[in-house]
Design an enzyme around this catalytic site. Structure first.
Site, PDB file in Angstrom:
ATOM      1  N   ASP A 170       0.821  -1.310   0.130  1.00 44.26           N
ATOM      2  CA  ASP A 170      -0.013   0.145  -0.034  1.00 44.26           C
ATOM      3  C   ASP A 170       0.851   1.131   0.165  1.00 44.26           C
ATOM      4  O   ASP A 170       1.906   1.084   0.735  1.00 44.26           O
ATOM      5  CB  ASP A 170      -0.755   0.071   1.002  1.00 44.26           C
ATOM      6  CG  ASP A 170      -2.096   0.910   1.011  1.00 44.26           C
ATOM      7  OD1 ASP A 170      -3.296   0.333   0.774  1.00 44.26           O
ATOM      8  OD2 ASP A 170      -2.044   2.071   0.877  1.00 44.26           O
ATOM      9  N   GLU A 183     -14.644  -8.931  -7.270  1.00 46.19           N
ATOM     10  CA  GLU A 183     -14.564  -9.439  -5.918  1.00 46.19           C
ATOM     11  C   GLU A 183     -16.040  -9.037  -5.477  1.00 46.19           C
ATOM     12  O   GLU A 183     -16.593  -8.056  -5.592  1.00 46.19           O
ATOM     13  CB  GLU A 183     -13.493  -8.467  -4.930  1.00 46.19           C
ATOM     14  CG  GLU A 183     -13.840  -8.988  -3.611  1.00 46.19           C
ATOM     15  CD  GLU A 183     -13.452 -10.547  -3.457  1.00 46.19           C
ATOM     16  OE1 GLU A 183     -12.511 -10.679  -3.433  1.00 46.19           O
ATOM     17  OE2 GLU A 183     -14.338 -11.019  -2.799  1.00 46.19           O
ATOM     18  N   LEU A 231     -17.010 -10.020  -2.040  1.00 43.00           N
ATOM     19  CA  LEU A 231     -17.067 -10.196  -0.754  1.00 43.00           C
ATOM     20  C   LEU A 231     -18.107  -8.977  -0.109  1.00 43.00           C
ATOM     21  O   LEU A 231     -18.270  -7.911  -0.666  1.00 43.00           O
ATOM     22  CB  LEU A 231     -15.752 -10.129  -0.023  1.00 43.00           C
ATOM     23  CG  LEU A 231     -14.990  -8.695   0.019  1.00 43.00           C
ATOM     24  CD1 LEU A 231     -15.327  -7.847   0.929  1.00 43.00           C
ATOM     25  CD2 LEU A 231     -13.527  -9.239   0.221  1.00 43.00           C
ATOM     26  N   PHE A 242     -31.996 -10.041   0.576  1.00 44.16           N
ATOM     27  CA  PHE A 242     -31.996  -8.660  -0.035  1.00 44.16           C
ATOM     28  C   PHE A 242     -33.281  -8.232  -0.207  1.00 44.16           C
ATOM     29  O   PHE A 242     -33.472  -7.414  -1.014  1.00 44.16           O
ATOM     30  CB  PHE A 242     -31.011  -8.708  -1.288  1.00 44.16           C
ATOM     31  CG  PHE A 242     -29.655  -8.501  -0.719  1.00 44.16           C
ATOM     32  CD1 PHE A 242     -28.949  -9.348  -0.230  1.00 44.16           C
ATOM     33  CD2 PHE A 242     -28.619  -7.266  -0.776  1.00 44.16           C
ATOM     34  CE1 PHE A 242     -27.543  -9.216   0.285  1.00 44.16           C
ATOM     35  CE2 PHE A 242     -27.636  -7.150  -0.153  1.00 44.16           C
ATOM     36  CZ  PHE A 242     -26.804  -8.121   0.309  1.00 44.16           C
ATOM     37  N   CYS A 254     -20.243   0.756  -1.821  1.00 41.10           N
ATOM     38  CA  CYS A 254     -20.351   0.008  -3.163  1.00 41.10           C
ATOM     39  C   CYS A 254     -21.719   0.161  -4.019  1.00 41.10           C
ATOM     40  O   CYS A 254     -21.860   0.600  -5.234  1.00 41.10           O
ATOM     41  CB  CYS A 254     -19.919  -1.419  -3.181  1.00 41.10           C
ATOM     42  SG  CYS A 254     -18.239  -1.580  -2.683  1.00 41.10           S
TER      43      CYS A 254
HETATM   44  P1  NAD Z   1     -10.275   1.148   0.174  1.00 40.99           P
HETATM   45  O1  NAD Z   1     -10.283   2.547  -0.040  1.00 40.99           O
HETATM   46  O2  NAD Z   1     -10.603   0.361   1.487  1.00 40.99           O
HETATM   47  O3  NAD Z   1      -8.587   0.653   0.234  1.00 40.99           O
HETATM   48  C1  NAD Z   1      -7.987   0.916  -1.012  1.00 40.99           C
HETATM   49  C2  NAD Z   1      -6.487   0.923  -0.489  1.00 40.99           C
HETATM   50  O4  NAD Z   1      -5.716   1.201  -1.743  1.00 40.99           O
HETATM   51  C3  NAD Z   1      -6.218   2.053   0.226  1.00 40.99           C
HETATM   52  O5  NAD Z   1      -5.494   1.614   1.338  1.00 40.99           O
HETATM   53  C4  NAD Z   1      -5.208   2.967  -0.557  1.00 40.99           C
HETATM   54  O6  NAD Z   1      -4.067   3.607   0.259  1.00 40.99           O
HETATM   55  C5  NAD Z   1      -4.645   1.916  -1.686  1.00 40.99           C
HETATM   56  N1  NAD Z   1      -4.066   2.790  -2.698  1.00 40.99           N
HETATM   57  C6  NAD Z   1      -4.676   3.680  -3.475  1.00 40.99           C
HETATM   58  N2  NAD Z   1      -3.709   3.878  -4.623  1.00 40.99           N
HETATM   59  C7  NAD Z   1      -2.801   3.300  -4.503  1.00 40.99           C
HETATM   60  C8  NAD Z   1      -1.477   3.018  -5.319  1.00 40.99           C
HETATM   61  N3  NAD Z   1      -1.366   3.818  -6.250  1.00 40.99           N
HETATM   62  N4  NAD Z   1      -0.597   2.455  -4.834  1.00 40.99           N
HETATM   63  C9  NAD Z   1      -0.901   1.434  -3.613  1.00 40.99           C
HETATM   64  N5  NAD Z   1      -1.971   1.480  -2.995  1.00 40.99           N
HETATM   65  C10 NAD Z   1      -2.631   2.503  -3.373  1.00 40.99           C
HETATM   66  O7  NAD Z   1     -10.910   0.182  -0.892  1.00 40.99           O
HETATM   67  P2  NAD Z   1     -12.035  -1.259  -0.827  1.00 40.99           P
HETATM   68  O8  NAD Z   1     -13.005  -0.976  -0.228  1.00 40.99           O
HETATM   69  O9  NAD Z   1     -10.940  -2.174  -0.536  1.00 40.99           O
HETATM   70  O10 NAD Z   1     -12.207  -1.163  -2.520  1.00 40.99           O
HETATM   71  C11 NAD Z   1     -11.337  -1.730  -3.524  1.00 40.99           C
HETATM   72  C12 NAD Z   1     -11.813  -1.930  -4.743  1.00 40.99           C
HETATM   73  O11 NAD Z   1     -12.673  -3.027  -4.596  1.00 40.99           O
HETATM   74  C13 NAD Z   1     -12.967  -0.813  -5.161  1.00 40.99           C
HETATM   75  O12 NAD Z   1     -12.953  -0.863  -6.456  1.00 40.99           O
HETATM   76  C14 NAD Z   1     -14.275  -1.404  -4.678  1.00 40.99           C
HETATM   77  O13 NAD Z   1     -15.380  -1.025  -5.435  1.00 40.99           O
HETATM   78  C15 NAD Z   1     -13.914  -2.837  -4.601  1.00 40.99           C
HETATM   79  N6  NAD Z   1     -14.713  -3.652  -3.858  1.00 40.99           N
HETATM   80  C16 NAD Z   1     -14.942  -3.353  -2.716  1.00 40.99           C
HETATM   81  C17 NAD Z   1     -15.703  -4.043  -1.705  1.00 40.99           C
HETATM   82  C18 NAD Z   1     -15.844  -3.936  -0.298  1.00 40.99           C
HETATM   83  O14 NAD Z   1     -16.779  -4.438   0.557  1.00 40.99           O
HETATM   84  N7  NAD Z   1     -15.320  -2.849   0.159  1.00 40.99           N
HETATM   85  C19 NAD Z   1     -16.245  -5.188  -2.048  1.00 40.99           C
HETATM   86  C20 NAD Z   1     -16.057  -5.678  -3.526  1.00 40.99           C
HETATM   87  C21 NAD Z   1     -15.380  -4.864  -4.285  1.00 40.99           C
HETATM   88  C1  UGA Z   2     -22.138  -5.569  -1.297  1.00 42.61           C
HETATM   89  C2  UGA Z   2     -22.395  -6.832  -1.864  1.00 42.61           C
HETATM   90  O1  UGA Z   2     -23.306  -7.508  -1.149  1.00 42.61           O
HETATM   91  C3  UGA Z   2     -21.049  -7.544  -2.094  1.00 42.61           C
HETATM   92  O2  UGA Z   2     -21.467  -8.888  -2.699  1.00 42.61           O
HETATM   93  C4  UGA Z   2     -20.076  -6.943  -2.744  1.00 42.61           C
HETATM   94  O3  UGA Z   2     -19.006  -7.256  -3.029  1.00 42.61           O
HETATM   95  C5  UGA Z   2     -19.979  -5.424  -2.083  1.00 42.61           C
HETATM   96  O4  UGA Z   2     -21.211  -4.601  -1.957  1.00 42.61           O
HETATM   97  C6  UGA Z   2     -19.048  -4.423  -3.107  1.00 42.61           C
HETATM   98  O5  UGA Z   2     -19.073  -4.582  -4.204  1.00 42.61           O
HETATM   99  O6  UGA Z   2     -18.403  -3.789  -2.444  1.00 42.61           O
HETATM  100  P1  UGA Z   2     -21.574  -4.557   1.315  1.00 42.61           P
HETATM  101  O7  UGA Z   2     -21.699  -3.308   0.583  1.00 42.61           O
HETATM  102  O8  UGA Z   2     -20.583  -4.803   2.226  1.00 42.61           O
HETATM  103  O9  UGA Z   2     -21.938  -5.562   0.223  1.00 42.61           O
HETATM  104  O10 UGA Z   2     -22.804  -5.005   2.215  1.00 42.61           O
HETATM  105  P2  UGA Z   2     -24.531  -5.591   1.781  1.00 42.61           P
HETATM  106  O11 UGA Z   2     -24.643  -6.683   2.966  1.00 42.61           O
HETATM  107  O12 UGA Z   2     -24.730  -5.900   0.506  1.00 42.61           O
HETATM  108  O13 UGA Z   2     -25.307  -4.383   2.374  1.00 42.61           O
HETATM  109  C7  UGA Z   2     -25.185  -3.024   1.477  1.00 42.61           C
HETATM  110  C8  UGA Z   2     -26.526  -2.064   1.957  1.00 42.61           C
HETATM  111  O14 UGA Z   2     -27.546  -2.541   1.825  1.00 42.61           O
HETATM  112  C9  UGA Z   2     -26.379  -1.928   3.470  1.00 42.61           C
HETATM  113  O15 UGA Z   2     -26.657  -0.713   3.801  1.00 42.61           O
HETATM  114  C10 UGA Z   2     -27.476  -2.838   3.951  1.00 42.61           C
HETATM  115  O16 UGA Z   2     -28.025  -2.486   5.192  1.00 42.61           O
HETATM  116  C11 UGA Z   2     -28.268  -2.535   2.781  1.00 42.61           C
HETATM  117  N1  UGA Z   2     -29.344  -3.827   2.748  1.00 42.61           N
HETATM  118  C12 UGA Z   2     -29.046  -5.108   2.324  1.00 42.61           C
HETATM  119  C13 UGA Z   2     -30.894  -3.456   2.717  1.00 42.61           C
HETATM  120  O17 UGA Z   2     -31.342  -2.425   3.039  1.00 42.61           O
HETATM  121  N2  UGA Z   2     -31.597  -4.563   2.793  1.00 42.61           N
HETATM  122  C14 UGA Z   2     -31.471  -5.910   2.411  1.00 42.61           C
HETATM  123  O18 UGA Z   2     -32.122  -6.770   2.391  1.00 42.61           O
HETATM  124  C15 UGA Z   2     -30.026  -6.075   2.246  1.00 42.61           C
END
Ligand code: NAD
Ligand code: UGA
Length: 428
Positions: free
Chosen positions: A30, A151, A153, A249, A260
């Site tokens: 990072d 991803e 998750l 959902f 997201c």
């Molecule tokens: P985040 O903001 O928590 O983390 C991103 C990290 O990347 C930060 O620690 C930042 O310092 C680092 N970073 C940025 N630019 C960089 C660089 N040039 N070199 C090295 N490190 C760098 O983001 P996140 O929530 O982990 O999401 C990452 C991606 O995954 C996004 O595209 C998001 O949409 C996707 N995603 C997120 C979730 C989730 O639940 N948060 C789930 C599925 C997909």
């Molecule tokens: C969501 C997706 O579920 C993941 O599969 C995906 O990877 C992720 O976005 C992403 O792309 O970052 P997340 O945002 O962690 O995950 O949480 P969820 O459990 O999906 O809930 C999202 C929002 O919807 C929350 O505010 C939750 O309260 C709301 N929600 C969820 C509702 O209002 N009703 C429901 O029935 C379910």
């Protein structure tokens, strides 16, 4: 296989830790040095159940390494995962700044054939853009392939979701490169689907947009349920029993938040428009969701004058089991409450420290009971188990008033009534 993960946020860190747990050698990189220094000392940058124990174990056992040096991450790995932020701009176009910066760095330091795996959620066509940027910046001409591996998750359940995904999607132009990525998932008992690069990029947005659509659909039905004096919980159960629909959902409430759903629905609408397509169904999903807080607030105002009232807010994070406040419905509702000149006391099991940085005009309670003490009104916005399992009798006794607004339908109306609350939930 030697793996590097660039970005140690929710996705990057969990991914790195889980692949180390599966026996791979993983470097988590990072650009934020403080994060990396803390990780080396076992301090996690995020709250995620089970993460710390697994991270510390794999670090101590020599499979998981941390660095802020991109050169080290690129040169010492065969497979590089990009897991950096892709936040939206004001017009919902995806800000690809971080992805582009990483692609450039990979190009500069590439010292042999690598598979570049994009895990960040990126608009369709970004894989090709990453490939161009790497090529343009290569100091040494070596072969490489770009693969999309979105991803899925969920925060709060990230470790389990990563270890036991419903499916793994691998999008690639080159089958051999796709197979290298299939290899790292071979110990997971899951369906692996190989697709075109662009299909994989769209599958990610389609999944989130579909889930968001389910939520806005049930929330719209909840409004109708209120008008018709039916019960949205019974309706969700009733339709959810149809296997083609499913119960998940379909929880009505104050709307979806998080980093997201809002961003990905907005981004998909934007991308579609760029390709000349008006994704009108998603515009409506977004509009319905954006109106949830205001509607809930209007319900509160219709019931009671909020001015000068002491209001207890239970829950700050956008959903339970996370400290993430991004697009949190709770923070949005609190803004409305503060405009009414009411006194707002808040409590959240883990998101308090994060909130303190930006949420200034509220009082922070030490626990749920201290929060509701002397309150005229209690509002539940995030359905943590700690609140679901709370002693409701005690809450009623501690409160000055009897009004309870439940934004997540966490309690049974007849029980709340029996306890002496004037109880308002969503669609019931
Ligand atoms: P985040 O903001 O928590 O983390 C991103 C990290 O990347 C930060 O620690 C930042 O310092 C680092 N970073 C940025 N630019 C960089 C660089 N040039 N070199 C090295 N490190 C760098 O983001 P996140 O929530 O982990 O999401 C990452 C991606 O995954 C996004 O595209 C998001 O949409 C996707 N995603 C997120 C979730 C989730 O639940 N948060 C789930 C599925 C997909
Ligand atoms: C969501 C997706 O579920 C993941 O599969 C995906 O990877 C992720 O976005 C992403 O792309 O970052 P997340 O945002 O962690 O995950 O949480 P969820 O459990 O999906 O809930 C999202 C929002 O919807 C929350 O505010 C939750 O309260 C709301 N929600 C969820 C509702 O209002 N009703 C429901 O029935 C379910």
């Amino acid at each position: 296989m030697k793996i590097s993960v660039i970005g140690t946020g929710y996705v990057g860190l969990v991914t790195g830790v889980v692949f180390a747990q599966l026996g791979h050698t993983v470097i988590c990189m990072d650009k934020n040095r403080e994060k990396i220094d803390n990780l080396k000392r076992g301090i996690m940058p995020i709250y995620e159940p089970g993460l710390k124990e697994m991270a510390v174990k794999n670090h101590d056992e020599g499979r998981l390494f941390y660095t802020w040096d991109i050169k080290e991450a690129v040169t010492k790995s065969d497979l590089i995962m990009i897991a950096v932020d892709t936040m939206p701009k004001e017009n919902w176009q995806t800000n690809l700044g971080s992805v582009k910066a990483v692609a450039k760095d990979i190009g500069i330091w590439m010292n042999g054939y690598k598979v570049i795996v994009n895990k960040s959620t990126v608009p369709v066509g970004t894989g090709n853009l990453v490939e161009r940027i790497i090529r343009q910046n290569q100091k040494k001409k070596c072969g490489f392939d770009v693969v999309s591996n979105p991803e899925f998750l969920r925060e709060g359940q990230a470790i389990n979701d990563t270890l036991h995904p419903d499916r793994v999607i691998i999008g690639a132009e080159n089958t051999a490169a796709a197979m290298k990525v299939v290899e790292i998932y071979q110990d997971m008992n899951t369906v692996v689907k190989v697709t075109k690069l662009k299909s994989a990029e769209l599958i990610k947005y389609a999944s989130n947009a579909f889930l968001a659509t389910k939520i806005s659909f049930i929330n719209s039905l909840a409004d109708l349920a209120e008008l018709t004096e039916s019960d949205i919980e019974e309706i969700a159960e009733g339709i959810g029993l149809d296997k083609r629909i499913g119960r998940q959902f379909l929880n009505a409430g104050i709307g979806y938040g998080g980093s997201c759903f809002p961003k990905d629905v907005g981004s998909l609408i934007y991308t579609a428009k760029e390709f000349g397509y008006d994704f009108s169904i998603l515009r409506e999903v977004k509009r319905v969701n954006e109106a949830r807080i205001e509607r809930f607030f209007a319900k509160m105002k219709k019931t009671v004058k909020l001015k000068k009232k002491r209001i207890a807010v239970l829950g700050l994070s956008f959903k339970p089991d996370t400290d993430d406040l991004r697009e949190s419905p709770s923070l949005k509702l609190i803004k409305f409450l503060l405009k009414e000149d009411s006194e707002v006391i808040v409590y959240d099991p883990v998101a308090m420290d994060n909130a303190k940085a930006s949420l200034k005009r509220v009082k922070y309670a030490k626990n749920a009971y201290e929060c509701v003490k002397g309150a005229d009104i209690t509002v539940l916005v995030t359905e943590w188990n700690e609140f679901r399992n709370a002693d409701l009798k005690k809450i009623k006794k501690l409160m000055k008033g009897d009004l309870f607004f439940d934004g997540r339908n966490a309690f049974e109306p007849h029980i709340m009534k029996k306890l002496g609350f004037r109880y308002f939930s969503v669609g019931r």
